[in-house]
Design an enzyme around this catalytic site. Structure first.
Site, mmCIF file in Angstrom:
data_model
loop_
_atom_site.group_PDB
_atom_site.id
_atom_site.type_symbol
_atom_site.label_atom_id
_atom_site.label_comp_id
_atom_site.label_asym_id
_atom_site.label_seq_id
_atom_site.Cartn_x
_atom_site.Cartn_y
_atom_site.Cartn_z
ATOM 1 N N TYR A 152 20.658 -62.345 23.257
ATOM 2 C CA TYR A 152 21.304 -61.256 22.521
ATOM 3 C C TYR A 152 20.471 -60.001 22.723
ATOM 4 O O TYR A 152 19.257 -60.032 22.512
ATOM 5 C CB TYR A 152 21.393 -61.619 21.039
ATOM 6 N N ASP A 247 13.491 -57.982 27.317
ATOM 7 C CA ASP A 247 13.911 -57.589 25.965
ATOM 8 C C ASP A 247 12.908 -58.236 24.997
ATOM 9 O O ASP A 247 13.026 -59.414 24.666
ATOM 10 C CB ASP A 247 15.341 -58.059 25.686
ATOM 11 N N LYS A 275 12.258 -54.264 15.709
ATOM 12 C CA LYS A 275 11.636 -55.165 14.719
ATOM 13 C C LYS A 275 10.257 -54.691 14.259
ATOM 14 O O LYS A 275 10.126 -53.744 13.519
ATOM 15 C CB LYS A 275 11.508 -56.585 15.297
HETATM 16 P P1 KE4 Z 1 19.067 -54.407 16.518
HETATM 17 O O1 KE4 Z 1 20.064 -53.415 17.107
HETATM 18 O O2 KE4 Z 1 19.739 -55.411 15.590
HETATM 19 O O3 KE4 Z 1 17.864 -53.707 15.875
HETATM 20 O O4 KE4 Z 1 18.415 -55.241 17.702
HETATM 21 C C1 KE4 Z 1 19.243 -55.926 18.607
HETATM 22 C C2 KE4 Z 1 18.449 -57.028 19.279
HETATM 23 C C3 KE4 Z 1 18.075 -56.873 20.599
HETATM 24 N N1 KE4 Z 1 17.351 -57.818 21.240
HETATM 25 C C4 KE4 Z 1 16.951 -58.952 20.588
HETATM 26 C C5 KE4 Z 1 16.134 -59.964 21.325
HETATM 27 C C6 KE4 Z 1 17.302 -59.154 19.231
HETATM 28 O O5 KE4 Z 1 16.904 -60.293 18.598
HETATM 29 C C7 KE4 Z 1 18.064 -58.189 18.559
HETATM 30 C C8 KE4 Z 1 18.496 -58.350 17.108
HETATM 31 N N2 KE4 Z 1 18.279 -59.629 16.555
HETATM 32 C C9 KE4 Z 1 19.171 -60.063 15.491
HETATM 33 C C10 KE4 Z 1 18.650 -61.403 14.966
HETATM 34 N N3 KE4 Z 1 18.706 -62.405 15.945
HETATM 35 C C11 KE4 Z 1 19.305 -59.040 14.431
HETATM 36 C C12 KE4 Z 1 19.943 -59.537 13.153
HETATM 37 C C13 KE4 Z 1 21.296 -58.916 12.925
HETATM 38 O O6 KE4 Z 1 22.089 -58.812 13.891
HETATM 39 O O7 KE4 Z 1 21.557 -58.574 11.735
#
Ligand code: KE4
Length: 436
Positions: A152, A247, A275
């Protein structure tokens, strides 16, 4: 009943808030993974948190293994971060003009992360990943890119093809609104399958701008790269002139001060962050070699912008967090030890149950899969007994332990966790299987 089973107290306030929220917010939440849709039941509305604990609207206390999906690596309401925010907020919350703080933050990131000559701040991991992809396309003049099933990279259109996290949790095969044109340029391969990548590269010779990967995946549960996999991708990128994007939104500054690049000793061309670098405030970043980054506007023509990019409150929170991690390398040893204690405790308990399971872990990234086979890609994660995970999730929650509400998420360990918290997590797991 073993004494670790507390009778679940009421969650009436959360139930009322959820019904109210659904009248004004789609699905009652501002991010789908929070909705408990895959595990079932009503999402808990949190009121406050400190250290390793969160407290819901009904006053129930939970040992937190989400930690805002990664940022709270030192625990909630970490004093130095809170004090830094309090001090800075007096001097306005945003300028829309450059500040010294942004320079200090960029210099700090460069001092910790390998292969980062230039870095650009943004406001989320999604923004970081979508900007890095656009840059790779602008730099190479190519359109296609490779991502891995179950990884993701945020919710930008191009990435919502066979994505992990919430997309996998809700089993959304094709996300409406993503045009055929966009998804045609998104090529996918199973994680850990180098041959599949070699085949894609052969079939799309000279057309692939980037390979983007979670070097240790956290969005299909925690899944580790098999020996040689990441190195093989590095070799393909070198041979084909493809931009290698790590990533590290989840792994960055968590697996080591230098993230997965340092921990796994692999050089990426671009790296994305989120994060931890915001300490809980909305921050993301992307950075890498000057030869590539210099194509980003206003230096180059690959346009990328953001009103709140480098926001002073977010910067001071992230800077304080990262500086603490840089100046106290023993934190990584402590995180490692705590996660190993959890791993070994769960292993000892699960071994006795006769239930097939796999525990995947690297550093302070860990997940439990009720799987008969090693979990090395999304398919393995999807074929685990995730119905059992959902039951386990609720039993733990009823007993004051808040795991990520999906089998497709890594657990997030904070350094605020005590040995007692970890022992309770293990004993309640044992209790679950004794009453199953
Ligand atoms: P954000 O746009 O949610 O800050 O980050 C996206 C993202 C990008 N790359 C990785 C490896 C990530 O884990 C994420 C976001 N992770 C999720 C949890 N697995 C965020 C939680 C959510 O979607 O509310």
């Amino acid at each position: 009943m073993p004494d670790t089973i507390a009778t679940p107290t009421t969650t009436d306030k959360s139930k009322q808030l959820f019904e109210r929220a659904k009248l004004s917010i789609p699905g009652g939440v501002n991010s789908p993974v929070r909705a408990f849709k895959s595990v079932g039941g009503t999402p808990l509305f949190m009121e406050k948190a400190k250290g390793a604990y969160m407290y819901d609207a009904d006053g129930n206390k939970y040992i937190d293994y989400i930690n805002s999906w990664g940022p709270m690596i030192l625990g909630h309401a970490y004093e130095p971060v809170i004090n830094a925010i309090k001090e800075r907020v007096e001097h306005s919350t945003s300028f829309g003009a450059p500040t010294e703080l942004e320079v200090e933050m960029a210099e700090l990131i460069k001092s910790m992360a390998p292969n980062v000559d230039l870095v650009r701040m943004v406001s989320s991991g999604t923004e970081a990943c979508m900007s890095a992809l656009r840059l790779a396309r602008g730099y190479t003049g190519r359109n296609k890119f490779i991502k891995f099933e179950g990884c993701y990279h945020g919710h930008a259109d191009a990435f919502l093809v066979k994505a992990g996290s919430g997309v996998a949790t809700f089993n959304i095969q094709t996300v409406p609104g993503i045009t055929a044109g966009v998804s045609a340029d998104t090529l996918t391969a199973p994680y850990n399958d180098l041959e599949a990548v070699e085949k894609l590269v052969k079939e799309n010779k000279g057309e692939i701008a980037a390979i983007i990967i979670e070097p240790v995946c956290g969005n299909m549960g925690c899944i580790l790269p098999l020996p040689g996999f990441l190195e093989g991708l590095r070799k393909i990128c070198d041979q084909e002139g493809i931009v290698y994007i790590f990533d590290e939104v989840m792994t960055g500054f968590r697996l080591a001060a230098g993230g997965a690049q340092e921990r796994l000793n692999i050089n990426a061309d671009l790296v994305t962050y989120g994060k931890v670098i915001g300490g809980g405030m909305p921050v993301g970043a992307f950075g890498g070699k000057k030869e590539i980054m210099q194509h980003i506007a206003p230096l180059g023509n690959v346009y990328q912008a953001g009103t709140l990019s480098g926001n002073p409150i977010a910067m001071i929170a992230g800077y304080t967090m990262l500086k603490t991690l840089k100046d106290n390398p023993s934190i990584y040893t402590q995180l490692e030890e705590k996660t190993a204690l959890l791993h070994n405790g769960l292993d000892a308990v699960l071994q006795k149950t006769g239930v097939p399971y796999v525990i995947n872990r690297l550093g302070s990234m860990i997940s439990v899969h009720f799987s008969k086979v090693p979990v090395i890609n999304f398919d393995c994660a999807a074929h685990a007994d995730n119905a059992l995970f959902n039951k386990y999730f609720h039993f733990m929650l009823d007993n004051g332990i808040y795991l990520p509400p999906s089998a497709y998420e890594s657990w997030f360990i904070s350094n605020a966790l005590s040995t007692k918290d970890i022992e309770k997590t293990v004993s309640v797991t044992e209790a679950f299987f004794s009453v199953l």
